[in-house]
Design a protein around this motif. Structure first.
Motif, short mmCIF file in Angstrom:
data_model
loop_
_atom_site.label_atom_id
_atom_site.label_comp_id
_atom_site.label_asym_id
_atom_site.label_seq_id
_atom_site.Cartn_x
_atom_site.Cartn_y
_atom_site.Cartn_z
N CYS A 53 0.86 -1.18 0.00
CA CYS A 53 0.00 0.00 0.00
C CYS A 53 0.90 1.23 0.00
CB CYS A 53 -0.94 -0.05 1.20
SG CYS A 53 -2.29 1.16 1.17
N SER A 54 0.84 2.04 1.03
CA SER A 54 1.71 3.21 1.14
C SER A 54 3.15 2.78 1.39
CB SER A 54 1.21 4.09 2.28
OG SER A 54 2.16 5.06 2.64
N ASN A 55 4.08 3.71 1.20
CA ASN A 55 5.47 3.44 1.56
C ASN A 55 5.84 4.11 2.88
OD1 ASN A 55 5.45 6.13 0.55
ND2 ASN A 55 7.64 6.01 0.13
N SER A 56 4.83 4.57 3.62
CA SER A 56 5.07 5.30 4.85
C SER A 56 4.80 4.44 6.08
CB SER A 56 4.17 6.54 4.90
OG SER A 56 4.31 7.21 6.14
N PHE A 57 5.72 4.53 7.04
CA PHE A 57 5.54 3.93 8.36
C PHE A 57 4.93 4.95 9.32
CE2 PHE A 57 8.20 1.00 6.29
CZ PHE A 57 8.30 -0.17 7.03
N ARG A 58 4.47 6.06 8.77
CA ARG A 58 3.79 7.11 9.51
C ARG A 58 4.74 7.88 10.43
NH1 ARG A 58 0.78 2.92 10.85
NH2 ARG A 58 0.06 3.60 12.91
N SER A 59 4.22 8.56 11.40
CA SER A 59 5.02 9.51 12.19
C SER A 59 6.19 8.83 12.90
CB SER A 59 4.14 10.20 13.23
OG SER A 59 4.93 11.01 14.07
N GLN A 270 6.72 11.45 -1.54
CA GLN A 270 7.78 10.72 -2.23
C GLN A 270 7.71 9.23 -1.93
OE1 GLN A 270 11.64 12.56 -1.91
NE2 GLN A 270 12.72 10.64 -2.36
N ASP A 271 7.89 8.39 -2.97
CA ASP A 271 7.70 6.95 -2.80
C ASP A 271 8.97 6.15 -2.97
OD1 ASP A 271 5.13 5.13 -2.56
OD2 ASP A 271 6.49 4.07 -3.91
N ASN A 272 10.01 6.73 -3.56
CA ASN A 272 11.27 5.98 -3.71
C ASN A 272 12.45 6.91 -3.46
OD1 ASN A 272 11.16 7.50 -6.05
ND2 ASN A 272 11.85 5.85 -7.39
N ALA A 273 13.64 6.30 -3.29
CA ALA A 273 14.82 7.08 -2.91
C ALA A 273 15.20 8.10 -3.97
CB ALA A 273 15.99 6.14 -2.64
N GLN A 274 14.99 7.75 -5.22
CA GLN A 274 15.38 8.65 -6.31
C GLN A 274 14.44 9.85 -6.43
OE1 GLN A 274 14.93 5.40 -6.62
NE2 GLN A 274 16.94 4.55 -7.06
N GLY A 275 13.28 9.79 -5.80
CA GLY A 275 12.31 10.86 -5.90
C GLY A 275 11.60 10.89 -7.24
N THR A 276 11.63 9.78 -7.96
CA THR A 276 10.98 9.73 -9.28
C THR A 276 9.52 9.30 -9.20
OG1 THR A 276 11.77 7.46 -9.58
CG2 THR A 276 13.15 9.24 -10.46
N LEU A 277 9.12 8.70 -8.07
CA LEU A 277 7.75 8.22 -7.89
C LEU A 277 7.12 8.88 -6.67
CD1 LEU A 277 8.26 4.39 -8.52
CD2 LEU A 277 7.46 6.11 -10.15
N TRP A 278 5.89 9.32 -6.81
CA TRP A 278 5.17 9.98 -5.73
C TRP A 278 3.76 9.40 -5.63
CZ3 TRP A 278 6.94 14.42 -2.85
CH2 TRP A 278 8.28 14.74 -3.12
N ASN A 279 3.35 9.04 -4.40
CA ASN A 279 1.99 8.50 -4.24
C ASN A 279 1.02 9.59 -3.79
OD1 ASN A 279 1.76 8.36 -1.16
ND2 ASN A 279 3.57 7.07 -1.47
N ILE A 280 -0.22 9.45 -4.24
CA ILE A 280 -1.25 10.43 -3.90
C ILE A 280 -1.82 10.06 -2.54
CG2 ILE A 280 -3.32 11.62 -4.69
CD1 ILE A 280 -2.82 10.65 -7.48
N VAL A 281 -1.58 10.90 -1.56
CA VAL A 281 -1.88 10.57 -0.16
C VAL A 281 -3.39 10.45 0.06
CG1 VAL A 281 -1.66 11.35 2.22
CG2 VAL A 281 0.21 11.74 0.60
N GLY A 282 -3.81 9.30 0.60
CA GLY A 282 -5.21 9.09 0.95
C GLY A 282 -6.11 8.77 -0.21
N PHE A 283 -5.55 8.47 -1.40
CA PHE A 283 -6.37 8.26 -2.59
C PHE A 283 -6.54 6.77 -2.92
CE2 PHE A 283 -6.94 12.54 -3.01
CZ PHE A 283 -7.36 12.98 -4.26
#
Length: 452
Positions: A53-59, A270-283
């Motif tokens: 799903c997301s690439n975030s482990f949150r706060s 931002q979704d990857n280290a290179q900053g080439t992919l970005w996910n739409i938050v909450g979508f």
């Protein structure tokens, strides 16, 4: 290599449990069906601990946030998942987000190379007879799910997890969008913000409701959503302003072109280290793919967006843990089996890893003939474990992220502004006491003999 315990499932929980056991000197067989010819509707690779799903482990704020406190506790206890997350983090303000591919690859390498772990690509269709941990996650194979239902005497519950779309950074129009922190909190500017006027927002809202959705399968009908991963079109159906008070909240986000808050804002992370992919938050969404492309390109700044992944939904199953598991995550009807991760009804990446860590440590102690005391309920680990194994009413049990509502209340009158810090201060002290071995009792025999 013969094994002392069998772990089924190589997600976040199974990988963490295997690592904790192996580090304790226990020989582990870790079975993962991906890579054996079997897969799931959500996973894209054969890597262990894949983030679907997301690439975030949150706060990552351990001073005023429950999940940040959980991060800190896992680091203190030598969590593999947290170690690899820290190594492969990408900019996300106060949140801990990771490059999902590098993260999964590093977890896989660590597990596969550990001398006490045998990683086997196989599907397991029945509960093992010996010591085992079931960490098969929300997409447990039907055959094993049937075995679990037979062992528990109850059918598994189910809900949906949703996937958010991912956009190629180079296709975002930065003459329209701008960088800022999430809702303008913090000093960093790690989110891309796409502004909407009232007219644009209302048209977008109407499009979400009218858009063509994927059909539910028969077995998916009448299955509740979990509020923490609600499809955006379901949120839209709850009211015209629901999104503006949720993932599209514009508070504090001054559009540099106007100097004012937009009516609504779409944020990308931002979704990857290179900053080439970005996910739409909450979508997260169940809109059909063609409909997603059409509708999401009406968002200012995304009119030319190219998508690396579109949104989707997958089935999620979990057991009624408060009724079925004891305080150390063992199945009451079959104490040789423990459960860990999302199948227990915890929700979230780090929560799943946390329960995997505890299951591994409980099992390691038991195999040594010892008894491990559960972490105090004042800690994030203890509060989450208590929710899973005893605090909730089984009939109304639902997946839950770690939050301060699971902790014992702070006693006495306190200022609301101070309460979160009081929770985290108390939690850190409780963890320190839990992991500090009691002082050895004084050897009185020699003293007595000297006086005789």
């Amino acid at each position: 290599m013969t094994h002392d315990i069998h772990i089924i499932g190589g997600g976040l929980a199974g990988s963490e449990a295997a690592w904790q056991l192996a580090e304790a000197g226990v020989r582990v067989r870790l079975s993962e069906m991906r890579g054996s010819g079997d897969g799931t509707a959500a996973h894209k690779t054969d890597g262990l601990a894949e983030l679907v799903c997301s690439n975030s482990f949150r706060s990552d704020d351990a001073t005023s946030n429950a999940v940040g406190l959980l991060h800190q506790e896992l680091r203190t206890l030598g969590s593999l998942i947290m170690r690899q997350a820290d190594l492969h983090r990408v900019p996300a303000g106060s949140a801990l987000a990771v490059d999902r591919d590098l993260f999964s690859e590093s977890v896989t390498t660590a597990i596969a190379s550990h001398p006490n772990i045998t990683l086997v690509r196989e599907r397991v269709d029945a509960l093992p007879d010996g010591p085992a941990i079931i960490a098969t996650g929300p997409l447990t194979a039907p055959s094993l799910a049937t075995g679990i239902a037979e062992a528990t005497g109850r059918e598994a519950l189910a809900f949906f997890d949703a996937l958010a779309p991912i956009v190629h950074r180079e296709t975002i129009d930065m003459e329209v969008a701008w960088f800022a922190s999430r809702w303008d909190k913090g000093d960093t500017k790690d989110y891309i913000n796409c502004p909407m006027t009232k007219e644009e927002y209302l048209a977008f809202h109407a499009g979400l409701i009218a858009g063509e959705k994927s059909e539910f399968r028969e077995w998916e009908k009448d299955t509740p959503y979990f509020d923490g991963c609600m499809p955006i079109e379901v949120m839209a159906e709850r009211g015209v302003d629901t999104l503006r008070y949720g993932p599209m909240k514009p508070v504090g986000l001054d559009d540099p072109r106007t100097g004012r808050w937009p009516h609504a804002v779409v944020q990308l992370r931002q979704d990857n280290a290179q900053g080439t992919l970005w996910n739409i938050v909450g979508f997260q969404t169940k809109l059909k793919h063609a409909e997603q492309v059409r509708l999401f390109r009406t968002i200012p700044g995304l009119q030319n967006a190219e998508f690396a992944r579109l949104g989707g939904l997958h089935r999620n199953t979990f057991i009624r843990s408060p009724e079925l598991l004891d305080g150390t995550l063992r199945l009451k009807s079959r104490p040789n089996v423990r459960f860990a991760g999302q199948i227990t009804g915890c929700e979230g990446y780090i929560e799943s890893a946390s329960i995997g860590l505890l299951a591994g440590r409980f099992a390691a102690a038991e195999l040594r003939g010892e008894t491990m005391t559960p972490p105090p309920v004042e800690t994030a680990l203890g509060a989450l474990l208590n929710h899973i194994t005893g605090a909730a009413v089984a009939e109304t049990y639902q997946p839950m992220n770690v939050n301060f509502g699971l902790f014992p209340p702070i006693e006495g009158r306190t200022k609301k502004a101070d309460r979160k810090r009081m929770y985290t201060d108390r939690g850190r002290a409780a963890l320190a006491d839990w992991i500090t071995p009691p002082a050895e009792p004084a050897d009185t025999r020699s003293a007595v003999s000297q006086t005789v």
